[in-house]
Design a protein around this motif. Structure first.
Motif, mmCIF file in Angstrom:
data_model
loop_
_atom_site.group_PDB
_atom_site.id
_atom_site.type_symbol
_atom_site.label_atom_id
_atom_site.label_comp_id
_atom_site.label_asym_id
_atom_site.label_seq_id
_atom_site.Cartn_x
_atom_site.Cartn_y
_atom_site.Cartn_z
ATOM 1 N N CYS A 2 0.827 -1.210 0.000
ATOM 2 C CA CYS A 2 0.000 0.000 0.000
ATOM 3 C C CYS A 2 0.855 1.251 0.000
ATOM 4 C CB CYS A 2 -0.933 0.003 1.200
ATOM 5 S SG CYS A 2 -2.262 -1.191 1.037
ATOM 6 N N ASP A 3 1.996 1.228 0.692
ATOM 7 C CA ASP A 3 2.879 2.384 0.711
ATOM 8 C C ASP A 3 3.440 2.668 -0.673
ATOM 9 O OD1 ASP A 3 2.499 2.788 3.406
ATOM 10 O OD2 ASP A 3 4.292 1.671 3.996
ATOM 11 N N LEU A 5 2.081 1.793 -3.602
ATOM 12 C CA LEU A 5 0.982 2.274 -4.431
ATOM 13 C C LEU A 5 0.670 3.726 -4.116
ATOM 14 C CD1 LEU A 5 -1.214 1.800 -6.521
ATOM 15 C CD2 LEU A 5 -2.654 0.881 -4.689
ATOM 16 N N HIS A 6 0.631 4.076 -2.837
ATOM 17 C CA HIS A 6 0.367 5.466 -2.439
ATOM 18 C C HIS A 6 1.455 6.396 -2.974
ATOM 19 C CE1 HIS A 6 -1.307 8.741 -0.173
ATOM 20 N NE2 HIS A 6 -0.125 8.969 0.374
ATOM 21 N N ALA A 7 2.697 5.966 -2.904
ATOM 22 C CA ALA A 7 3.804 6.781 -3.425
ATOM 23 C C ALA A 7 3.661 6.974 -4.932
ATOM 24 C CB ALA A 7 5.143 6.130 -3.091
ATOM 25 N N CYS A 8 3.285 5.932 -5.625
ATOM 26 C CA CYS A 8 3.112 6.019 -7.085
ATOM 27 C C CYS A 8 1.966 6.966 -7.443
ATOM 28 C CB CYS A 8 2.861 4.645 -7.684
ATOM 29 S SG CYS A 8 4.298 3.562 -7.624
ATOM 30 N N GLU A 9 0.912 6.960 -6.650
ATOM 31 C CA GLU A 9 -0.218 7.853 -6.893
ATOM 32 C C GLU A 9 0.164 9.316 -6.712
ATOM 33 O OE1 GLU A 9 -2.991 6.209 -4.098
ATOM 34 O OE2 GLU A 9 -3.818 4.808 -5.568
ATOM 35 N N GLN A 10 1.196 9.585 -5.914
ATOM 36 C CA GLN A 10 1.624 10.950 -5.648
ATOM 37 C C GLN A 10 2.622 11.483 -6.672
ATOM 38 O OE1 GLN A 10 -0.020 12.533 -3.165
ATOM 39 N NE2 GLN A 10 -1.070 10.571 -3.007
#
Length: 100
Positions: A2-3, A5-10
């Motif tokens: 999840c970390d 994926l969250h980084a990629c979304e940012q």
């Protein structure tokens, strides 16, 4: 996971997270424009007369998933059309809509 994926979304800049209609997500350069990819894919299909997902993947050195998404983008933009038969899925130049 999840970390990551969250980084990629940012991400902002030349690389972005792209979600395909199939649900697949990839990191992609902003310069990968669907219209240009569709034209390039059409050229590959025309050169071979028709292509299966596996053939395009091997030709380009990419995964089966990305090859299929590339063909589906070209189909959505009217560049190629598909034929699903007992022999499998193949894509052909779309002669009905022609080239833009």
């Amino acid at each position: 996971m999840c970390d990551l994926l969250h980084a990629c979304e940012q991400l902002s800049g030349p690389i972005r997270l792209r979600s395909f209609p199939s649900g697949a997500r990839v990191l992609q350069l902003e310069s990968h424009d669907d219209a240009l990819i569709a034209v390039d894919t059409l050229e590959k299909v025309e050169a071979a007369e028709s292509l299966a997902v596996e053939e395009l993947a091997k030709q380009l050195g990419i995964s089966l998933l990305l090859a299929k998404e590339r063909l589906l983008v070209a189909e959505r933009l009217g560049k190629v059309c598909r034929d699903e038969s007992v022999e499998g899925l193949r894509f052909y130049p779309n002669l009905l809509l022609g080239r833009d």
